[in-house]
Design a protein around this motif. Sequence first.
Motif, PDB file in Angstrom:
ATOM      1  N   TYR A 300       7.848   7.036   8.445  1.00 21.28           N
ATOM      2  CA  TYR A 300       7.759   6.344   9.736  1.00 21.28           C
ATOM      3  C   TYR A 300       6.315   6.065  10.137  1.00 21.28           C
ATOM      4  O   TYR A 300       6.011   5.010  10.704  1.00 21.28           O
ATOM      5  CB  TYR A 300       8.463   7.153  10.828  1.00 21.28           C
ATOM      6  N   PHE A 301       5.412   6.991   9.821  1.00 24.81           N
ATOM      7  CA  PHE A 301       3.999   6.748  10.098  1.00 24.81           C
ATOM      8  C   PHE A 301       3.498   5.542   9.303  1.00 24.81           C
ATOM      9  O   PHE A 301       2.759   4.693   9.822  1.00 24.81           O
ATOM     10  CB  PHE A 301       3.154   7.985   9.763  1.00 24.81           C
ATOM     11  N   ILE A 302       3.898   5.471   8.038  1.00 28.23           N
ATOM     12  CA  ILE A 302       3.476   4.350   7.194  1.00 28.23           C
ATOM     13  C   ILE A 302       3.969   3.031   7.784  1.00 28.23           C
ATOM     14  O   ILE A 302       3.216   2.048   7.879  1.00 28.23           O
ATOM     15  CB  ILE A 302       4.001   4.531   5.756  1.00 28.23           C
ATOM     16  N   LYS A 303       5.236   2.998   8.198  1.00 24.58           N
ATOM     17  CA  LYS A 303       5.794   1.772   8.785  1.00 24.58           C
ATOM     18  C   LYS A 303       5.057   1.387  10.061  1.00 24.58           C
ATOM     19  O   LYS A 303       4.791   0.211  10.310  1.00 24.58           O
ATOM     20  CB  LYS A 303       7.288   1.963   9.078  1.00 24.58           C
ATOM     21  N   GLY A 304       4.724   2.400  10.863  1.00 23.34           N
ATOM     22  CA  GLY A 304       4.000   2.131  12.107  1.00 23.34           C
ATOM     23  C   GLY A 304       2.624   1.545  11.840  1.00 23.34           C
ATOM     24  O   GLY A 304       2.222   0.558  12.470  1.00 23.34           O
ATOM     25  N   PHE A 305       1.899   2.144  10.890  1.00 23.77           N
ATOM     26  CA  PHE A 305       0.557   1.652  10.579  1.00 23.77           C
ATOM     27  C   PHE A 305       0.592   0.289   9.902  1.00 23.77           C
ATOM     28  O   PHE A 305      -0.297  -0.547  10.126  1.00 23.77           O
ATOM     29  CB  PHE A 305      -0.187   2.665   9.706  1.00 23.77           C
TER      30      PHE A 305
END
Length: 463
Positions: A300-305
């Motif tokens: 989810y962090f990757i998708k957000g960034f």
Amino acid sequence: MGIELTALHWIYVAFIVLIILFMVKRLDTTLISILGIFVIAFVATGELTSSISGVFNSFIYAITELLSTILIISIIVAMSRVLTKTGINEVMIAPFTKIIKNPALGFWTIGILMMIISWFFWPSPAVALLGAVLLPVAIRAGLPALGVAMAMNLFGHGIALSSDFIIQGAPKLTADAAGIPVGDVVMASIPLVVTMGVVTTVVAFYLLRRDMKRGNIPLVGTYDNSTEQEQTENLLTMKQKKFFAILIPIAFLLDVVAMAVFKLQGGDATALVGGTSVFILLLLCIVAYKKKGLDQTTSYFIKGFQFGFKVFGPVIPIAAFFYLGDAGFLAIVGDHLPESSHGIVNDLGMGLAALVPLTTEIAVVTLTGVGAITGLDGSGFSGISLVGSIGNLFGTAIGEGTATLTALGQIAAIWVGGGTLVPWALIPAAAICNVSPFELARRNLLPVVIGLIVTTIVAMFII
């Protein structure tokens, strides 16, 4: 006024005009912005290698300045994806569907809530607090994502930030520069803020409704078309969803209380909201995915960034160009401006003020113009000390109206640069709603210009 305008100043003006023309014609401004940085660096230094390096260094400077905004947007988006995936957002927005039943109620409710929260904590954390929760409600009521972004932007970065009645950061800067009490600027700004706010938001809503009827605006934001939309999965029980639907608003409400108690503002308030969002994301991933929670958190962090940098990617070159107009010039190009210079943008504003005769009408128009010009650097606050000093100069010359002139310049500078017309300054609202910041800026242009014209006329009568 002792300001020497050099070739650098006029080259900067020429590229601003080109960028504006490209924006009006809906053309990409990246090439023009990069050429502008290169030409200005070359004229200033006379060195080809330094000019080429200056383009890269300007990108680094722009990213550094924008990084906190990129982070908060990326984290909020990551958290909102978890809320969508688990179905918690459905439970959270249910109470608001009873209030926001149509596009008009959606626009004005979101706008007024944004204005009130922004008065106390400034707009950036307010966007993060409101956007993720109220955007789905507004879309269900028929208000396009672009309309939600306009409401948050005009009421928050426009009305609330330009008036700043509660925190009084802006009026304090202008009042100090004008040599008058801050209370005088606040009182003088009230009729101007009301005029600007009413005219701009009414015109914006009228144009929005007109284009909605014509079917020209998509309901859902589609700026990041390649982003995979999360589909709700049966990861939590209804009891768990209700628990988190109550816990998450309470967590953000505690943030609001903490902001008030510890007097957190601006970046500090945004950081508190961002940190809270991170812990919510971690908690939801662990509860929903159990053993796979750690892996899912990273996902989810990757998708957000990915979302954050896709949104900001087109903005960085143009932001880098406009940062040259202020403190960025020294950091990117070096000390190549005249000793008396206060930065290219401020020099242009002071040069304009020095060219005009001092009558009440021209003084009012000049303060609006100077405020708008100083706002072009995308800060909104960098030039308000200048408009305060010019307001004092003009007020003394015509024998009245120093507070009104100062307040007018403050309003013009912040409406332009604080986040309603300069694309990277309005990114928080655009990113939360998944709409193009350039399209949002174009949407705001006509209402804000009309508002500034009417407010300038009103100021003439007040003085």
